[in-house]
Motif scaffolding. Structure first.
Motif: not given
Length: 210
Positions: A166-176, A123-137
């Motif tokens: 969160a130690g996830l940076r090497d596992q995920v690509k960020v597209m903006i 959705g919108v107005d998404v805090p950084p932690e929510k992106f991290v949590q979604a990647v973990k899940e």
């Protein structure tokens, strides 16, 4: 050279756009070609917005037209792309914190789903932690961060920083992506990819998951 469909899109002639799209579908046109013509119109609309010749109301209308077109084309995209019968991968998408615009994000989400990706739309107005949590899940390999307001650029960087923490940076690509985004913003935020439009966003996701 702009096609009749592209011109109708730029002119926000909703009835004409749908009429042409229906004709192209009936004629058996490749859905990707139809999307490309519409996307060209969206790019031109974005330029008019930058020049203050179009305003937010026009952007919203254009986004709604594009979403309606995608709803017509999604069944064709799935049928047209045999690979899409098997899910290509998972993409986490969201509009960055303090930004409530979702037009561009929703177009990318529709195109990704239509070409065989599973999309987790935060959705919108998404805090950084929510992106991290979604990647973990989900184990997603791509995070797509959208924004329309340039003062939210630091929030994009925070998403990248939180993934790193969160130690996830090497596992995920960020597209903006988004109207004010460019390569300089990508470098500032330390993101991996800048998707200048919905079509390029899909290409990036295909590249990562190939």
């Amino acid at each position: 050279m702009a096609t009749e469909l592209t011109k109708a899109m730029v002119g926000l002639d909703e009835d004409k756009v749908y009429e042409i799209v229906d004709q192209l579908i009936a004629a058996g046109s490749n859905p990707g070609d139809i999307i490309a013509q519409c996307n060209e119109g969206m790019v031109d609309i974005g330029k008019l917005f930058e020049k203050n010749e179009y305003y937010l109301s026009e952007l919203i209308m254009a986004g709604e037209i594009f979403k309606n077109i995608m709803s017509k084309l999604e069944p064709m995209l799935i049928g047209n792309d045999q690979a899409s019968q098997t899910m290509k991968g998972t993409v986490v998408m969201g509009t960055v914190k303090d930004d409530i615009h979702d037009i561009g994000k929703d177009i990318v989400v529709s195109m990704l789903k239509g070409t065989g990706f599973e999309v987790v739309d935060l959705g919108v107005d998404v805090p950084p932690e929510k992106f991290v949590q979604a990647v973990k899940e989900t184990g997603a390999k791509i995070v797509g961060v959208s924004c329309l307001l340039n003062f939210t650029f630091p929030e994009i960087k925070k998403v990248v920083d939180e993934l790193t923490a969160a130690g996830l940076r090497d596992q995920v690509k960020v597209m903006i992506g988004g109207a004010p985004i460019n390569e300089d913003v990508r470098v500032y935020a330390a993101a991996d990819f800048y998707g200048k439009d919905a079509a390029s966003a899909v290409s990036i996701c295909k590249q990562v998951y190939q």
